[in-house]
Design a protein around this motif. Sequence first.
Motif, mmCIF file in Angstrom:
data_model
loop_
_atom_site.group_PDB
_atom_site.id
_atom_site.type_symbol
_atom_site.label_atom_id
_atom_site.label_comp_id
_atom_site.label_asym_id
_atom_site.label_seq_id
_atom_site.Cartn_x
_atom_site.Cartn_y
_atom_site.Cartn_z
ATOM 1 N N ASN B 189 21.657 72.199 41.974
ATOM 2 C CA ASN B 189 21.234 71.059 42.778
ATOM 3 C C ASN B 189 19.728 71.192 42.932
ATOM 4 O OD1 ASN B 189 23.902 70.017 43.536
ATOM 5 N ND2 ASN B 189 24.087 72.014 44.524
ATOM 6 N N ILE B 190 18.999 70.286 42.342
ATOM 7 C CA ILE B 190 17.553 70.469 42.405
ATOM 8 C C ILE B 190 16.844 69.150 42.702
ATOM 9 C CG2 ILE B 190 17.540 72.419 40.818
ATOM 10 C CD1 ILE B 190 16.428 70.613 38.702
ATOM 11 N N THR B 191 15.667 69.293 43.272
ATOM 12 C CA THR B 191 14.807 68.135 43.477
ATOM 13 C C THR B 191 13.598 68.278 42.567
ATOM 14 O OG1 THR B 191 13.606 69.277 45.231
ATOM 15 C CG2 THR B 191 15.413 67.852 45.909
ATOM 16 N N ASN B 192 13.088 67.135 42.157
ATOM 17 C CA ASN B 192 11.816 67.142 41.436
ATOM 18 C C ASN B 192 10.806 66.480 42.355
ATOM 19 O OD1 ASN B 192 9.733 66.553 39.258
ATOM 20 N ND2 ASN B 192 11.279 67.750 38.178
ATOM 21 N N ASN B 193 9.827 67.269 42.785
ATOM 22 C CA ASN B 193 8.963 66.858 43.884
ATOM 23 C C ASN B 193 8.035 65.710 43.515
ATOM 24 O OD1 ASN B 193 8.217 69.166 42.323
ATOM 25 N ND2 ASN B 193 6.412 69.463 43.562
ATOM 26 N N GLY B 295 4.390 59.972 41.077
ATOM 27 C CA GLY B 295 5.246 60.421 39.990
ATOM 28 C C GLY B 295 6.416 61.256 40.479
ATOM 29 N N ARG B 296 7.453 61.356 39.584
ATOM 30 C CA ARG B 296 8.646 62.200 39.817
ATOM 31 C C ARG B 296 9.524 61.663 40.966
ATOM 32 N NH1 ARG B 296 5.638 63.512 35.749
ATOM 33 N NH2 ARG B 296 4.603 65.518 35.636
ATOM 34 N N GLU B 376 10.762 65.971 34.260
ATOM 35 C CA GLU B 376 11.942 66.047 35.112
ATOM 36 C C GLU B 376 13.128 66.589 34.311
ATOM 37 O OE1 GLU B 376 9.691 63.644 34.835
ATOM 38 O OE2 GLU B 376 9.823 62.145 36.418
ATOM 39 N N ALA B 377 13.287 66.092 33.078
ATOM 40 C CA ALA B 377 14.373 66.572 32.223
ATOM 41 C C ALA B 377 14.183 68.047 31.874
ATOM 42 C CB ALA B 377 14.443 65.731 30.943
#
Lengths: 261, 781
Positions: B189-193, B295-296, B376-377
């Motif tokens: 489970n991750i976030t991309n800041n 972005g992101r 992100e990918a």
Amino acid sequence: MYSFDIERPTTLEDAVEALKDEEAQALAGGQTLIPTLKQRLAAPERLISLTSIPELKGVSAKDGWITIGAATTHAEVAKSVSAYPALAALAGQIGDPAVRNRGTIGGTLANNDPAACYSAAALASGAVIQTNTREIAAADYFLGMFETALEEGEIIIQVRFPIPEVASYQKFAQPASRFALVGVFVAKFADGVRVAVTGAAEEGVFRWSEAEAALDSSLAPESIDALEADDDGLIADIHGTAAYRAHLIKVLARRAISAMS
Amino acid sequence: MKDGIGAPVKRKEDKRFTTGKGKYTDDIRNDNQAYAAFVRSPYAHARVKGIDTSAALAMEGVIDVLNGQQLTGDGIGNIICGWAITSKDGSPMNMGAWSALATEKVRYVGDAVAVVIAESQALARIAAEAVEVDYEELPVAANITAAMADGAPQIHDNAPGNQIYDWELGDEAATDAGLAEAAHVTTLNITNNRLSPNPMEPRSAVATYDDAEDHYTLYTTSQNPHVARLVLSAFYNVAPEHKLRVIAPDVGGGFGAKIYIYPEEITCLWASMKTNRSIKWTSDRSEAFLTDAHGRDHITTAKMGFDKDGKITGFKIDTLANIGAYMSLFSSSVPTYLYAPLMSGQYNIQNIHCNVRTYYTNTVPVDAYRGAGRPEATYLVERMMETAAREMGMDPAELRRRNFVQEFPHQTPVLMQYDSGDFPKILQMAQDAADIAGFEARKAEAAKRGKLRGLGYSTFIEACGLAPSKAAGSLGAGVGLWESAEVRVNPVGSIEILTGSHSHGQGHETTFAQIVADRFGLPVENVSIVHGDTDKVQFGMGTYGSRSGPVGMSAVVKAMDKVEAKVKKIAAHTLEASEDDIVIEGGEVKVSGTDKSMAWHEVGLAAYVAHNLPDDMEPGLKETAFFDPVNFSFPSGAFICEVEVDPDTGQTEIVNFTSADDFGTIINPMIVEGQVHGGVTQGIGQAMLEQVVYDEDGQLLNGSYMDYAMPRAADVPSYSISHHEDSPSPNNPLGVKGCGEAGAIGAPPAVINAITDAIGTNDLAMPATPQAVWNAIQAAK
């Protein structure tokens, strides 16, 4: 930035007179005030520059005291205060080269940013702030976030630091501003050890008295192992929780003590 | 060839940049110059009930105060998103209206509601503060979670539940089956800041309407002036294309944020016509934080399955993406076609399924930022590989090797056909340079100093060289993504290259000259590059997505092919030889095997004086070409990051960073290294320092450099960089793959993998600030 007038008095008397105007604002190195003006958060009609007054400049050492003119830059302190190496090192870590070559000790003390470095040195050293009207002991000077004992129109002329036997300042930088997220200044004098903390508290610089008591008996890192800095009243923001700041106070105090021994 | 392909030629443009002679948009000053200041919403979501401009209009020197009702009343069109995404149920995306000046509602802090035009910039700003807007505050959804919640405030009426689309790529049933048969499944489970792009030069526009000619000129900080003109003309109804000239002069960095056409440019053009003055607006840094597209900003849950040998059996991704308050120009494509097709990484994966749901929030629009979807990918894939290796007790490099694609072309299950590469070789190059064998000793030595040392990998692939127009069109793109070039040989033999690519720091004036110098054996000084002006240069698509090399230069090569053919004809005619025997070398056009030759400039002159050309030949020597790539290019690389963490404070120092890249053919290694340095540093910024923070009311908490941490020189190590040039791109004439985004794409997972290796827990989010790392250490205790 809104438009304003600027005056550059060359004598203290002229500066004091100019600052009697309600719309006047003292300008030292401008490293806080100018960004504030640029962000349109202040709109003084007139700035009174204090950096052209000769008696506000320079560094001297005498009888175990360092005297620093209020308009002396951080870079000058870093270079010249060889008799108080911890103070010189502190000055050399403030901001970046541009800040260090413009910012002044008087300006930073008058502003009393809760994360400023000099306030920790002044409080831990028991410095004396000499103004155009009186002397103020550091212990009586810092009254809270951006608040000091200075009266309206009162100008800092110089700051006198007693030179400790040994001292160390440990700064942990906030990643963006490079102000102190937490800074701890430990100074040992014949009459005891003082530990001042900046960056951490809502009300600005404070002394960690439990640590001072423990260090009075033995100036060793282990002396404070059993202590925890209280996180009550500490700053919590996007850069650090109160608990993290409390933890850093102890880590940095230990490092300062290690550096001193 | 001294200044040809592969030479570290010093940048021709740097003299003017380093001596203050660059000419940027804000340097433009017209005789009838007036200045714009925008009245911006202090609320993240509010109804605009009234605008009182009387106090501002009464100020001496205020020319006009204009609002959104007037703008829409004059027929200025809403701002569009140029890439149509279709939800998996077949429905079109829910694009809400975006007027350059808000009419009924404001939807983020900084949304413009009016513009003041005045005789000076200072006066315009003071007058803007005197404009009184009557707002009715509305509930705010300042992040994805709040926007998705039951009863969330409705940001656009036509996007129920604030959802823009629910899109998928890949075969879900096959992926579920692959995961079901796995011997091991890793879940992340991750976030991309969320990031602010922060180009050094803020955005700026100078718009001038000429009422005698009924013609507009716009100087602006754009990465793609022709696209700006097209959109301003075709969608925003400012003026027909032949009545609108767009010039992007020197531009100080873009990183994606200057691709888009923002409300300010549109408003300045319109206001110029309304006031019959030239209108200048330049963002300050605070406005940049508030209004430049971010972005992101993803939240993702993903599962990857492995068989007992560590071979990947399936990869399933569920992503929530924040689009902000409005759909910016390419916003829809970033979390879809620039994201999901990269999920195969460098690996042979048969089953991939990616579901993406995007949401409106009361924040500034989110769009492409250096890497755009691919970082992100890559962050997801590479953290997954490292985490899985740790869970399975395998060496993370070995797990990657077992899954590397080894044969090309390789068709992934997510659209991409990889054309070239040598992933095992590049990983080995990086491992050798990083002295992997010595790591344990370094770790032990660090432990003696009380430091936790860790090492992390990122072996990544990008799809660059955007993009084959037909494929892009079939996926919803509103434009083609080819590039154009004109090669003009002057009568004296010097050459001008007119390119649709745009340089805003990339060094095109040098690298484009190098490919010409290389081809014709001329000094780079004899070649100049013309770009960034719609009146000078034929239509082109601009610079983003690492496309100037693979696409822009390819167009130049095609045009040079035509020039060369004509040069050979002229020389053959003049020297009475066969065209097949003509060779061009070292600035001379020779008949092979003889001593007959013409100097290059003599051919140029012959073409223009036209006294002795073949009977059927037109005079002149200039050729145009358009290049439409048949495939993306696939740069790849292996990054290895080594860190030391101070467990007492959580402070992390990057002690080594090794990059081995496959950019295909390298035109100028010095410039490529600069791109790697900048890209990796931006990636380190994302990994350790940067994050835009809005509070729950949608107020931006870190809108200045006092609180938004950008990477500084002292935050990064001296990089170790190497290049693999043995697998050039087979799909363009130079074999180049693009290098602009690699660092920003590949670096974040390498950094986080290294820190998590050091601290012994995988539970760490970006940015890995000292507080975050310390928290992770405490939580793992």
